[in-house]
Design a protein around this motif. Sequence first.
Motif, PDB file in Angstrom:
ATOM      1  N   PRO B  10       0.718  -0.988  -0.050  1.00 45.39           N
ATOM      2  CA  PRO B  10       0.166   0.015  -0.101  1.00 45.39           C
ATOM      3  C   PRO B  10       0.866   1.304  -0.195  1.00 45.39           C
ATOM      4  O   PRO B  10       2.077   1.155   0.479  1.00 45.39           O
ATOM      5  CB  PRO B  10      -0.807  -0.054   1.259  1.00 45.39           C
ATOM      6  CG  PRO B  10       0.073  -1.112   2.209  1.00 45.39           C
ATOM      7  CD  PRO B  10       0.759  -2.096   1.191  1.00 45.39           C
ATOM      8  N   PRO B  14      -1.620   6.326   4.035  1.00 40.38           N
ATOM      9  CA  PRO B  14      -2.930   5.291   3.772  1.00 40.38           C
ATOM     10  C   PRO B  14      -3.698   6.043   2.752  1.00 40.38           C
ATOM     11  O   PRO B  14      -3.873   7.370   2.685  1.00 40.38           O
ATOM     12  CB  PRO B  14      -3.938   5.393   5.249  1.00 40.38           C
ATOM     13  CG  PRO B  14      -2.919   5.821   6.282  1.00 40.38           C
ATOM     14  CD  PRO B  14      -1.634   6.724   5.551  1.00 40.38           C
ATOM     15  N   ALA B  15      -4.320   5.098   1.816  1.00 37.59           N
ATOM     16  CA  ALA B  15      -5.130   5.563   0.577  1.00 37.59           C
ATOM     17  C   ALA B  15      -6.398   6.306   1.058  1.00 37.59           C
ATOM     18  O   ALA B  15      -7.640   5.803   0.677  1.00 37.59           O
ATOM     19  CB  ALA B  15      -5.405   4.851  -0.394  1.00 37.59           C
ATOM     20  N   THR B  16      -6.586   7.289   2.072  1.00 34.81           N
ATOM     21  CA  THR B  16      -7.618   7.719   2.618  1.00 34.81           C
ATOM     22  C   THR B  16      -8.296   8.586   1.512  1.00 34.81           C
ATOM     23  O   THR B  16      -9.486   8.673   1.411  1.00 34.81           O
ATOM     24  CB  THR B  16      -7.294   8.592   3.995  1.00 34.81           C
ATOM     25  OG1 THR B  16      -6.711   7.899   4.661  1.00 34.81           O
ATOM     26  CG2 THR B  16      -8.541   9.162   4.347  1.00 34.81           C
ATOM     27  N   MET B  19     -10.143   7.020  -1.496  1.00 33.82           N
ATOM     28  CA  MET B  19     -11.386   6.217  -0.846  1.00 33.82           C
ATOM     29  C   MET B  19     -12.573   6.969  -0.414  1.00 33.82           C
ATOM     30  O   MET B  19     -13.742   6.666  -0.665  1.00 33.82           O
ATOM     31  CB  MET B  19     -10.755   5.368   0.319  1.00 33.82           C
ATOM     32  CG  MET B  19     -11.728   4.501   1.080  1.00 33.82           C
ATOM     33  SD  MET B  19     -12.154   3.255  -0.308  1.00 33.82           S
ATOM     34  CE  MET B  19     -12.270   1.852   1.004  1.00 33.82           C
ATOM     35  N   PHE B  20     -12.176   8.201   0.242  1.00 38.09           N
ATOM     36  CA  PHE B  20     -13.464   9.197   0.562  1.00 38.09           C
ATOM     37  C   PHE B  20     -13.910   9.857  -0.666  1.00 38.09           C
ATOM     38  O   PHE B  20     -15.174   9.536  -0.474  1.00 38.09           O
ATOM     39  CB  PHE B  20     -12.700  10.219   1.472  1.00 38.09           C
ATOM     40  CG  PHE B  20     -13.629  11.148   2.061  1.00 38.09           C
ATOM     41  CD1 PHE B  20     -14.780  10.699   2.806  1.00 38.09           C
ATOM     42  CD2 PHE B  20     -13.949  12.421   1.768  1.00 38.09           C
ATOM     43  CE1 PHE B  20     -15.829  11.390   3.422  1.00 38.09           C
ATOM     44  CE2 PHE B  20     -14.871  13.300   2.242  1.00 38.09           C
ATOM     45  CZ  PHE B  20     -15.676  12.630   3.063  1.00 38.09           C
ATOM     46  N   ILE B  23     -16.342   7.208  -1.898  1.00 33.60           N
ATOM     47  CA  ILE B  23     -17.479   7.035  -1.222  1.00 33.60           C
ATOM     48  C   ILE B  23     -18.389   8.254  -1.466  1.00 33.60           C
ATOM     49  O   ILE B  23     -19.557   8.231  -1.678  1.00 33.60           O
ATOM     50  CB  ILE B  23     -17.222   7.192   0.420  1.00 33.60           C
ATOM     51  CG1 ILE B  23     -16.472   5.736   0.685  1.00 33.60           C
ATOM     52  CG2 ILE B  23     -18.647   7.134   1.148  1.00 33.60           C
ATOM     53  CD1 ILE B  23     -16.077   5.588   2.079  1.00 33.60           C
ATOM     54  N   LEU B  24     -17.962   9.445  -1.685  1.00 31.68           N
ATOM     55  CA  LEU B  24     -18.390  10.656  -1.810  1.00 31.68           C
ATOM     56  C   LEU B  24     -19.183  10.667  -2.999  1.00 31.68           C
ATOM     57  O   LEU B  24     -20.609  11.059  -3.162  1.00 31.68           O
ATOM     58  CB  LEU B  24     -17.516  11.879  -1.549  1.00 31.68           C
ATOM     59  CG  LEU B  24     -18.450  13.331  -1.110  1.00 31.68           C
ATOM     60  CD1 LEU B  24     -18.940  13.039   0.126  1.00 31.68           C
ATOM     61  CD2 LEU B  24     -17.266  14.355  -0.994  1.00 31.68           C
ATOM     62  N   TYR B  99     -28.710   9.636   3.919  1.00 35.31           N
ATOM     63  CA  TYR B  99     -28.492   8.150   3.922  1.00 35.31           C
ATOM     64  C   TYR B  99     -27.708   7.337   3.058  1.00 35.31           C
ATOM     65  O   TYR B  99     -26.865   6.235   3.711  1.00 35.31           O
ATOM     66  CB  TYR B  99     -29.980   7.658   3.785  1.00 35.31           C
ATOM     67  CG  TYR B  99     -30.849   7.647   4.760  1.00 35.31           C
ATOM     68  CD1 TYR B  99     -30.704   7.640   6.485  1.00 35.31           C
ATOM     69  CD2 TYR B  99     -32.391   8.060   4.509  1.00 35.31           C
ATOM     70  CE1 TYR B  99     -31.523   7.841   7.234  1.00 35.31           C
ATOM     71  CE2 TYR B  99     -33.307   8.352   5.551  1.00 35.31           C
ATOM     72  CZ  TYR B  99     -33.097   8.393   6.756  1.00 35.31           C
ATOM     73  OH  TYR B  99     -33.888   8.526   7.852  1.00 35.31           O
ATOM     74  N   LEU B 101     -25.038   8.176   1.911  1.00 30.32           N
ATOM     75  CA  LEU B 101     -23.486   8.412   2.483  1.00 30.32           C
ATOM     76  C   LEU B 101     -23.150   7.349   3.619  1.00 30.32           C
ATOM     77  O   LEU B 101     -22.012   6.488   3.272  1.00 30.32           O
ATOM     78  CB  LEU B 101     -23.477   9.696   2.943  1.00 30.32           C
ATOM     79  CG  LEU B 101     -22.592  10.985   2.123  1.00 30.32           C
ATOM     80  CD1 LEU B 101     -23.010  12.247   2.650  1.00 30.32           C
ATOM     81  CD2 LEU B 101     -21.488  10.512   1.716  1.00 30.32           C
ATOM     82  N   ILE B 102     -24.141   6.998   4.407  1.00 30.25           N
ATOM     83  CA  ILE B 102     -23.729   5.933   5.339  1.00 30.25           C
ATOM     84  C   ILE B 102     -23.837   4.752   4.600  1.00 30.25           C
ATOM     85  O   ILE B 102     -23.082   3.738   5.117  1.00 30.25           O
ATOM     86  CB  ILE B 102     -25.028   5.968   6.296  1.00 30.25           C
ATOM     87  CG1 ILE B 102     -24.963   7.675   6.862  1.00 30.25           C
ATOM     88  CG2 ILE B 102     -24.849   5.218   7.478  1.00 30.25           C
ATOM     89  CD1 ILE B 102     -26.148   8.002   7.969  1.00 30.25           C
ATOM     90  N   ALA B 105     -20.587   3.958   2.575  1.00 25.44           N
ATOM     91  CA  ALA B 105     -19.479   3.891   3.732  1.00 25.44           C
ATOM     92  C   ALA B 105     -19.525   2.498   4.307  1.00 25.44           C
ATOM     93  O   ALA B 105     -18.372   1.748   4.390  1.00 25.44           O
ATOM     94  CB  ALA B 105     -19.571   4.730   4.834  1.00 25.44           C
ATOM     95  N   LEU B 106     -20.555   1.922   4.679  1.00 32.09           N
ATOM     96  CA  LEU B 106     -20.828   0.715   5.180  1.00 32.09           C
ATOM     97  C   LEU B 106     -20.521  -0.604   4.167  1.00 32.09           C
ATOM     98  O   LEU B 106     -19.726  -1.464   4.418  1.00 32.09           O
ATOM     99  CB  LEU B 106     -21.983   0.453   5.892  1.00 32.09           C
ATOM    100  CG  LEU B 106     -22.693   1.077   6.988  1.00 32.09           C
ATOM    101  CD1 LEU B 106     -23.940   1.018   7.672  1.00 32.09           C
ATOM    102  CD2 LEU B 106     -21.622   0.842   8.346  1.00 32.09           C
ATOM    103  N   SER B 108     -18.408   0.031   1.602  1.00 34.06           N
ATOM    104  CA  SER B 108     -16.977  -0.013   1.677  1.00 34.06           C
ATOM    105  C   SER B 108     -16.292  -0.815   2.848  1.00 34.06           C
ATOM    106  O   SER B 108     -15.203  -1.537   2.204  1.00 34.06           O
ATOM    107  CB  SER B 108     -16.255   1.579   1.757  1.00 34.06           C
ATOM    108  OG  SER B 108     -16.282   1.880   3.140  1.00 34.06           O
ATOM    109  N   ILE B 109     -16.611  -0.859   3.995  1.00 33.55           N
ATOM    110  CA  ILE B 109     -16.166  -1.781   5.018  1.00 33.55           C
ATOM    111  C   ILE B 109     -16.429  -3.110   4.725  1.00 33.55           C
ATOM    112  O   ILE B 109     -15.845  -4.006   4.783  1.00 33.55           O
ATOM    113  CB  ILE B 109     -16.748  -1.239   6.368  1.00 33.55           C
ATOM    114  CG1 ILE B 109     -16.335   0.079   6.773  1.00 33.55           C
ATOM    115  CG2 ILE B 109     -16.558  -2.101   7.458  1.00 33.55           C
ATOM    116  CD1 ILE B 109     -17.121   0.559   7.895  1.00 33.55           C
TER     117      ILE B 109
END
Lengths: 56, 250
Positions: B10, B14-16, B19-20, B23-24, B99, B101-102, B105-106, B108-109
């Motif tokens: 990696p 971190p590839a933050t 990723m964000f 998601i967005l 909703y 967005l949430i 995010a879940l 992605s997890i």
Amino acid sequence: MTTQTLKASASRAGLIPAVFAVVLGLGIVTLAGHVQASALHDAAHDVRHATGFPCH
Amino acid sequence: MTPPMTCVTPPASPATEPMFSRILTSALFAGAAAGLIAALLQLVFVQPVLLHAELYESGELIHFGGAAVTAHPELPGMFSDLQRDALSIVFTMLTYTGYTLIVVALMSIAEGQGHKVDGRTGVLWGLAGFVAVHFAPGFTLAPEVPGVAAADVFARQIWWFATVATAAVAMWLIAFGSNLISYVIAAVLLMAPHIIGAPEPEFFTGPVPTEIGALFAARAFGIGLAAWVLVGSFAGYFWQKEAKHAEAHA
């Protein structure tokens, strides 16, 4: 690094943006659906009823 | 001969950020689309019932009097109050984008844990979201037609958030749990808020006929279900689409 630790660190790195997105989403839902300030309440009134939020 | 370059480690940081933004971006597309459709469905199917109820809330029509009241009074036509409807569209899109967005995010997890996420499995996400956010709180605090008697709004909001949170955890356990204990915990979490009880009004003062109240709750649930299936499916679809987009640009 083994595949497992690689995966673990990748999922940890993926957790921070996910948490940000959840907080942002919760903020939007709270603002649109729950804050009782009267301007917001009046504007969102019909949506709050139709979406099943406690309104008044 | 040098082996082909493959990125197995990696990045140092971190590839933050990518990723964000993934998601967005997927949440904005999916949430806006699902929210717009939900808003139109609400205007067609829920709004006329709400406007009908408001005739009783305002006292223009009176139920429980001596005389029978027509079930088909003159209602304002569709889109007769453009500002009001436009605000409803904006706030529905906002709510469902929040909703989504949430949900993304879940997702992605879940994907990080090896679960498949796409437009098809997204339908299941949507059903779970509907149960957690609409059906679980509405099971005791039914969608309120205007004019109903209700307990203090702040107390109801606390109960609403607590119920949604426990139901969301329960749905996650049902979806991804792998043993009996997690299913038992899920069942307890789903039932507990209703056994404990929601804040209820001390007196019933609602002026709206029960027929309208029941129709309103049924319609609100129906449109909520449709909206959430769209949220889940669109979220899964755009989540994959953004992944392909990112790979193409990598």
